[in-house]
Design a protein around this motif. Sequence first.
Motif, PDB file in Angstrom:
ATOM      1  N   LEU A  93       0.823  -1.207   0.000  1.00 42.40           N
ATOM      2  CA  LEU A  93       0.000   0.000   0.000  1.00 42.40           C
ATOM      3  C   LEU A  93       0.860   1.262   0.000  1.00 42.40           C
ATOM      4  N   SER A  94       1.923   1.251   0.811  1.00 41.22           N
ATOM      5  CA  SER A  94       2.772   2.435   0.920  1.00 41.22           C
ATOM      6  C   SER A  94       3.648   2.648  -0.320  1.00 41.22           C
ATOM      7  N   MET A  95       3.923   1.555  -1.052  1.00 41.46           N
ATOM      8  CA  MET A  95       4.777   1.657  -2.246  1.00 41.46           C
ATOM      9  C   MET A  95       3.988   1.847  -3.536  1.00 41.46           C
ATOM     10  N   ALA A  96       2.667   1.934  -3.442  1.00 38.24           N
ATOM     11  CA  ALA A  96       1.837   2.041  -4.646  1.00 38.24           C
ATOM     12  C   ALA A  96       2.185   3.268  -5.485  1.00 38.24           C
ATOM     13  N   SER A  97       2.701   4.298  -4.839  1.00 39.03           N
ATOM     14  CA  SER A  97       2.992   5.544  -5.555  1.00 39.03           C
ATOM     15  C   SER A  97       4.034   5.368  -6.653  1.00 39.03           C
ATOM     16  N   ILE A  98       4.883   4.317  -6.548  1.00 38.24           N
ATOM     17  CA  ILE A  98       5.901   4.155  -7.589  1.00 38.24           C
ATOM     18  C   ILE A  98       5.258   3.846  -8.937  1.00 38.24           C
ATOM     19  N   PHE A  99       4.067   3.223  -8.920  1.00 35.64           N
ATOM     20  CA  PHE A  99       3.372   2.932 -10.170  1.00 35.64           C
ATOM     21  C   PHE A  99       2.713   4.184 -10.747  1.00 35.64           C
ATOM     22  N   LEU A 100       2.629   5.234  -9.936  1.00 29.92           N
ATOM     23  CA  LEU A 100       2.096   6.507 -10.414  1.00 29.92           C
ATOM     24  C   LEU A 100       3.208   7.448 -10.857  1.00 29.92           C
ATOM     25  N   ARG A 101       4.420   7.180 -10.398  1.00 34.64           N
ATOM     26  CA  ARG A 101       5.559   8.061 -10.702  1.00 34.64           C
ATOM     27  C   ARG A 101       6.436   7.540 -11.832  1.00 34.64           C
ATOM     28  N   THR A 152       7.304   4.543 -15.095  1.00 36.39           N
ATOM     29  CA  THR A 152       6.690   3.688 -16.107  1.00 36.39           C
ATOM     30  C   THR A 152       6.812   2.228 -15.700  1.00 36.39           C
ATOM     31  N   ASP A 153       5.880   1.412 -16.175  1.00 38.57           N
ATOM     32  CA  ASP A 153       5.904  -0.020 -15.860  1.00 38.57           C
ATOM     33  C   ASP A 153       7.182  -0.673 -16.373  1.00 38.57           C
ATOM     34  N   THR A 154       7.641  -0.223 -17.533  1.00 37.84           N
ATOM     35  CA  THR A 154       8.860  -0.799 -18.127  1.00 37.84           C
ATOM     36  C   THR A 154      10.073  -0.552 -17.253  1.00 37.84           C
ATOM     37  N   SER A 155      10.214   0.679 -16.757  1.00 38.27           N
ATOM     38  CA  SER A 155      11.382   0.999 -15.930  1.00 38.27           C
ATOM     39  C   SER A 155      11.301   0.302 -14.574  1.00 38.27           C
ATOM     40  N   ILE A 156      10.088   0.124 -14.061  1.00 37.39           N
ATOM     41  CA  ILE A 156       9.924  -0.610 -12.796  1.00 37.39           C
ATOM     42  C   ILE A 156      10.348  -2.063 -12.979  1.00 37.39           C
ATOM     43  N   ALA A 157       9.905  -2.665 -14.093  1.00 38.29           N
ATOM     44  CA  ALA A 157      10.268  -4.059 -14.368  1.00 38.29           C
ATOM     45  C   ALA A 157      11.775  -4.193 -14.560  1.00 38.29           C
ATOM     46  N   ARG A 158      12.366  -3.241 -15.292  1.00 37.61           N
ATOM     47  CA  ARG A 158      13.810  -3.283 -15.539  1.00 37.61           C
ATOM     48  C   ARG A 158      14.589  -3.182 -14.233  1.00 37.61           C
ATOM     49  N   THR A 159      14.163  -2.290 -13.358  1.00 39.29           N
ATOM     50  CA  THR A 159      14.832  -2.116 -12.073  1.00 39.29           C
ATOM     51  C   THR A 159      14.647  -3.345 -11.186  1.00 39.29           C
ATOM     52  N   PHE A 160      13.459  -3.940 -11.251  1.00 41.73           N
ATOM     53  CA  PHE A 160      13.187  -5.141 -10.452  1.00 41.73           C
ATOM     54  C   PHE A 160      14.125  -6.282 -10.844  1.00 41.73           C
ATOM     55  N   PHE A 162      15.799   2.436  -3.934  1.00 45.20           N
ATOM     56  CA  PHE A 162      16.900   3.368  -4.152  1.00 45.20           C
ATOM     57  C   PHE A 162      17.418   3.278  -5.592  1.00 45.20           C
ATOM     58  N   LEU A 163      17.488   2.055  -6.114  1.00 40.71           N
ATOM     59  CA  LEU A 163      17.958   1.870  -7.485  1.00 40.71           C
ATOM     60  C   LEU A 163      16.965   2.448  -8.486  1.00 40.71           C
ATOM     61  N   LEU A 164      15.689   2.428  -8.139  1.00 39.39           N
ATOM     62  CA  LEU A 164      14.656   2.969  -9.028  1.00 39.39           C
ATOM     63  C   LEU A 164      14.840   4.457  -9.255  1.00 39.39           C
ATOM     64  N   ASN A 165      15.424   5.164  -8.283  1.00 39.84           N
ATOM     65  CA  ASN A 165      15.684   6.586  -8.449  1.00 39.84           C
ATOM     66  C   ASN A 165      16.704   6.848  -9.555  1.00 39.84           C
ATOM     67  N   PHE A 166      17.533   5.846  -9.860  1.00 43.54           N
ATOM     68  CA  PHE A 166      18.520   5.974 -10.934  1.00 43.54           C
ATOM     69  C   PHE A 166      18.009   5.423 -12.255  1.00 43.54           C
ATOM     70  N   MET A 167      17.303   4.294 -12.178  1.00 47.26           N
ATOM     71  CA  MET A 167      16.902   3.583 -13.387  1.00 47.26           C
ATOM     72  C   MET A 167      15.472   3.858 -13.829  1.00 47.26           C
ATOM     73  N   GLY A 168      14.681   4.484 -12.946  1.00 45.05           N
ATOM     74  CA  GLY A 168      13.267   4.692 -13.255  1.00 45.05           C
ATOM     75  C   GLY A 168      13.038   5.833 -14.242  1.00 45.05           C
ATOM     76  N   SER A 169      12.054   5.665 -15.118  1.00 41.76           N
ATOM     77  CA  SER A 169      11.636   6.704 -16.049  1.00 41.76           C
ATOM     78  C   SER A 169      10.269   7.224 -15.615  1.00 41.76           C
ATOM     79  N   SER A 170      10.120   8.528 -15.559  1.00 44.57           N
ATOM     80  CA  SER A 170       8.878   9.127 -15.085  1.00 44.57           C
ATOM     81  C   SER A 170       7.729   8.894 -16.054  1.00 44.57           C
ATOM     82  N   GLU A 171       6.525   8.787 -15.451  1.00 48.74           N
ATOM     83  CA  GLU A 171       5.318   8.642 -16.266  1.00 48.74           C
ATOM     84  C   GLU A 171       5.078   9.928 -17.058  1.00 48.74           C
TER      85      GLU A 171
END
Length: 246
Positions: free
Chosen positions: A112-120, A122-130, A237-246
């Motif tokens: 619930l607390s991490m749901a905001s990452i899906f709003l900030r 892209t799904d592709t960058s989240i998957a790549r970081t995961f 923390f890695l998502l802050n480097f690898m994540g792409s904004s929506e």
Amino acid sequence: MAEWPNQNSSRGGYDLAGNPVSQSAAVDAGLRSHMLKVYNYMASAVLLTGIVAMLFAQSEFGQNLFYNPSILTWVLIFSPLIMIFAISFGINKMSQGTLQAMFWTFAVLMGLSMASIFLRFTDTSIARTFFATSAAFAGLSLYGYTTKKDLSGMGSFLIMGVIGLIVASLINIFLQSSGLQWAISFLGVLIFAGLTAYDTQQIKNTYLQLAGTEFVGKAAIMGALNLYLDFVNMFQFLLNFMGSSE
């Protein structure tokens, strides 16, 4: 934090054919089974957190909560931290079933607390970081399990680093400094990478102390919780480097 009794009651036994098994072989088999249980708990909790986060981010209530922050938003964000303290300080009084229920509840609250990452992001960058986090975690945990080097000296240093990250993150809530956020993220990746190896070795050592006792079940859950926290924090923390904004 959990205080485990310092003992080892493993005495060997018999295999399925009735042949005697040496104490060393019995401990090795038990350790493999224990570590598998720890990783199963941890992976299941990560999966649960991911599903809850994705579904909550897609809900109208979840979107309103994060797009229009309120007191409830902050309660939701800090609820996993409160749960961590409750588990850590109450573990000796809890049954294994209660501890397990709190573990799964914690995984849901984290989702619930991490749901905001899906709003900030892209799904592709989240998957790549995961997947990048998963690969790094696997390598670091394998190192912690197999190394002959004693990593216990890293423990206090890394825990102090985590406390520093928490303080800096709280300060940056008010400062909103992008430079400080990058520094926090960089140090966060390094600290939780180190904790992954350290915690894996500690889980192994804890089992060797508790083998054959009633505390092994609780130790598996707490070990999974520690590795879960290492993985999730390293991912964020890695998502802050690898994540792409929506």
